[in-house]
Motif scaffolding. Structure first.
Motif, PDB file in Angstrom:
ATOM      1  N   GLN A  57       1.012  -1.612   0.233  1.00 34.06           N
ATOM      2  CA  GLN A  57      -0.245   0.151  -0.202  1.00 34.06           C
ATOM      3  C   GLN A  57       0.568   1.474   0.281  1.00 34.06           C
ATOM      4  OE1 GLN A  57      -2.183  -0.770   3.289  1.00 34.06           O
ATOM      5  NE2 GLN A  57      -4.371  -1.584   2.222  1.00 34.06           N
ATOM      6  N   SER A  58       2.007   1.381   0.474  1.00 35.55           N
ATOM      7  CA  SER A  58       2.669   2.472   0.987  1.00 35.55           C
ATOM      8  C   SER A  58       3.493   2.839  -0.545  1.00 35.55           C
ATOM      9  CB  SER A  58       4.059   1.902   1.630  1.00 35.55           C
ATOM     10  OG  SER A  58       5.238   3.332   1.500  1.00 35.55           O
ATOM     11  N   LYS A  59       4.373   1.198  -0.810  1.00 34.04           N
ATOM     12  CA  LYS A  59       4.524   1.803  -2.340  1.00 34.04           C
ATOM     13  C   LYS A  59       3.444   2.227  -3.361  1.00 34.04           C
ATOM     14  CE  LYS A  59       6.387  -1.534  -5.623  1.00 34.04           C
ATOM     15  NZ  LYS A  59       6.483  -3.152  -6.721  1.00 34.04           N
ATOM     16  N   ASN A  60       2.496   1.650  -2.998  1.00 36.35           N
ATOM     17  CA  ASN A  60       1.198   2.117  -4.421  1.00 36.35           C
ATOM     18  C   ASN A  60       0.435   3.385  -4.566  1.00 36.35           C
ATOM     19  OD1 ASN A  60       0.698  -0.168  -5.948  1.00 36.35           O
ATOM     20  ND2 ASN A  60      -0.730  -0.527  -3.883  1.00 36.35           N
ATOM     21  N   PHE A  61       0.949   4.287  -3.110  1.00 37.41           N
ATOM     22  CA  PHE A  61       0.897   5.345  -2.419  1.00 37.41           C
ATOM     23  C   PHE A  61       1.865   6.683  -2.889  1.00 37.41           C
ATOM     24  CE2 PHE A  61       1.113   9.444   0.226  1.00 37.41           C
ATOM     25  CZ  PHE A  61      -0.161   9.401   0.476  1.00 37.41           C
ATOM     26  N   LYS A  62       2.703   5.992  -3.020  1.00 35.12           N
ATOM     27  CA  LYS A  62       3.938   6.493  -3.246  1.00 35.12           C
ATOM     28  C   LYS A  62       3.765   6.578  -4.739  1.00 35.12           C
ATOM     29  CE  LYS A  62       7.180   5.475   0.459  1.00 35.12           C
ATOM     30  NZ  LYS A  62       6.869   6.971   2.056  1.00 35.12           N
ATOM     31  N   ILE A  63       3.967   5.603  -5.505  1.00 34.31           N
ATOM     32  CA  ILE A  63       4.128   5.264  -7.162  1.00 34.31           C
ATOM     33  C   ILE A  63       2.737   6.717  -7.842  1.00 34.31           C
ATOM     34  CG2 ILE A  63       3.371   4.329  -8.905  1.00 34.31           C
ATOM     35  CD1 ILE A  63       4.720   1.839  -7.925  1.00 34.31           C
ATOM     36  N   ASP A  64       1.356   6.599  -7.142  1.00 32.58           N
ATOM     37  CA  ASP A  64       0.157   7.500  -7.274  1.00 32.58           C
ATOM     38  C   ASP A  64       0.751   9.042  -7.220  1.00 32.58           C
ATOM     39  OD1 ASP A  64      -1.178   4.570  -8.135  1.00 32.58           O
ATOM     40  OD2 ASP A  64      -2.625   4.844  -6.205  1.00 32.58           O
ATOM     41  N   SER A  65       1.739   9.318  -5.697  1.00 32.12           N
ATOM     42  CA  SER A  65       1.678  11.045  -5.820  1.00 32.12           C
ATOM     43  C   SER A  65       2.891  10.620  -6.666  1.00 32.12           C
ATOM     44  CB  SER A  65       2.494  10.581  -4.291  1.00 32.12           C
ATOM     45  OG  SER A  65       1.445  10.485  -3.051  1.00 32.12           O
ATOM     46  N   ALA A  66       3.279  10.316  -6.949  1.00 33.75           N
ATOM     47  CA  ALA A  66       4.941  10.348  -8.165  1.00 33.75           C
ATOM     48  C   ALA A  66       3.681  11.461  -9.878  1.00 33.75           C
ATOM     49  CB  ALA A  66       6.182   9.080  -8.356  1.00 33.75           C
ATOM     50  N   LEU A  67       3.031  10.282  -9.691  1.00 35.75           N
ATOM     51  CA  LEU A  67       2.837   9.955 -11.639  1.00 35.75           C
ATOM     52  C   LEU A  67       1.531  11.666 -11.282  1.00 35.75           C
ATOM     53  CD1 LEU A  67       1.349   6.487 -11.674  1.00 35.75           C
ATOM     54  CD2 LEU A  67       2.972   7.727 -12.964  1.00 35.75           C
ATOM     55  N   ARG A  68       1.233  11.927 -10.108  1.00 31.12           N
ATOM     56  CA  ARG A  68       0.278  13.205  -9.715  1.00 31.12           C
ATOM     57  C   ARG A  68       1.204  13.932  -9.966  1.00 31.12           C
ATOM     58  NH1 ARG A  68      -2.223  10.877  -5.934  1.00 31.12           N
ATOM     59  NH2 ARG A  68      -0.896  12.363  -4.287  1.00 31.12           N
ATOM     60  N   ASP A  69       2.529  14.252  -9.817  1.00 29.44           N
ATOM     61  CA  ASP A  69       3.525  15.051  -9.373  1.00 29.44           C
ATOM     62  C   ASP A  69       4.278  15.612 -10.916  1.00 29.44           C
ATOM     63  OD1 ASP A  69       3.491  15.073  -7.080  1.00 29.44           O
ATOM     64  OD2 ASP A  69       5.419  14.129  -6.055  1.00 29.44           O
ATOM     65  N   GLY A 125      13.013   3.473   1.231  1.00 28.13           N
ATOM     66  CA  GLY A 125      12.774   4.759   2.769  1.00 28.13           C
ATOM     67  C   GLY A 125      11.277   6.024   1.931  1.00 28.13           C
ATOM     68  N   ASP A 126      11.973   7.507   2.026  1.00 30.45           N
ATOM     69  CA  ASP A 126      10.779   7.966   0.732  1.00 30.45           C
ATOM     70  C   ASP A 126      10.785   8.203  -0.505  1.00 30.45           C
ATOM     71  OD1 ASP A 126       9.681   8.779   3.186  1.00 30.45           O
ATOM     72  OD2 ASP A 126      10.403  10.425   3.318  1.00 30.45           O
ATOM     73  N   ASN A 127      11.919   7.251  -1.531  1.00 28.52           N
ATOM     74  CA  ASN A 127      12.628   7.192  -2.337  1.00 28.52           C
ATOM     75  C   ASN A 127      11.795   5.775  -3.135  1.00 28.52           C
ATOM     76  OD1 ASN A 127      13.665   9.590  -2.106  1.00 28.52           O
ATOM     77  ND2 ASN A 127      15.875   8.489  -1.316  1.00 28.52           N
ATOM     78  N   LEU A 128      11.308   5.506  -4.137  1.00 28.69           N
ATOM     79  CA  LEU A 128      11.101   4.495  -5.612  1.00 28.69           C
ATOM     80  C   LEU A 128      12.305   4.012  -6.013  1.00 28.69           C
ATOM     81  CD1 LEU A 128       7.954   5.983  -6.188  1.00 28.69           C
ATOM     82  CD2 LEU A 128       7.984   3.863  -4.714  1.00 28.69           C
TER      83      LEU A 128
END
Length: 196
Positions: A98-110, A132-135
């Motif tokens: 879930q954390s990975k998906n959230f970070k990916i979704d945020s990166a796609l929005r950015d 950490g906080d990086n993909l």
């Protein structure tokens, strides 16, 4: 034997004396009914507690049988511990996903993806990991998708439809402020055209 008004009248008692006797009889009858209710409640509680004690006794017998075979009990405990560890591991994996998906979704929005779900489908998410906080393994894939499918991303340049803006026709006084500040409709229009 129940005392009735007629029975007492038959004894030659009438008037106020009859009423006093009937009132006292009514009080004693009411008290008797209340006592009967209390007895019934206590009997019911007693039956419930007795049933609970029998249930606990049965559980203790089952437990004592299990304790008799110490190896069997150890095996059951080990099995439960393994099951709990597996459940905890699965839970942690779900949280990480879930954390990975959230970070990916945020990166796609950015990255201003027009349709993040469609862009996500073009990525090999198995090769993306979180540090950490990086993909890790995401940026290169995203750049390749942008290069091949630039129409799926908003560019930094406003397109013709954005230049035209939104026409807002207002009437009356929707802001209620005498025109000193833009109304809510005007502020929304400004945001949509990038004016704010």
């Amino acid at each position: 034997m129940a005392f009735t008004r007629e029975f007492i009248k038959g004894l030659g008692i009438e008037g106020d004396n009859l009423e006093k006797i009937m009132t006292e009889y009514g009080k004693s009858h009411t008290e008797s009914a209340e006592l009967q209710k209390k007895v019934e409640d206590l009997t019911s509680q007693n039956e419930t507690l007795t049933g609970q004690i029998k249930e606990r006794d049965g559980q203790l017998k089952t437990l004592s049988k299990s304790v008799g075979d110490n190896e069997e009990l150890k095996t059951q405990i080990k099995s439960l511990q393994d099951s709990n560890k597996q459940t905890a591991t699965e839970y942690q994996a779900k949280l990480a996903e879930q954390s990975k998906n959230f970070k990916i979704d945020s990166a796609l929005r950015d990255a201003k993806a027009r349709n993040p779900k469609a862009v996500k489908a073009l990525l090999d998410l198995e090769k993306v990991s979180v540090d950490g906080d990086n993909l890790v393994g995401f940026k290169d894939q995203l750049e390749a998708v942008k290069k091949d499918n630039d129409y799926m991303f908003e560019s930094g340049k406003p397109n013709e439809s954005a230049k035209q803006g939104v026409k807002v026709v207002t009437g009356g006084n929707p802001g209620g402020n005498g025109g000193s500040e833009p109304s809510i409709v005007q502020r929304i229009a400004q945001r949509m055209t990038g004016g704010e």
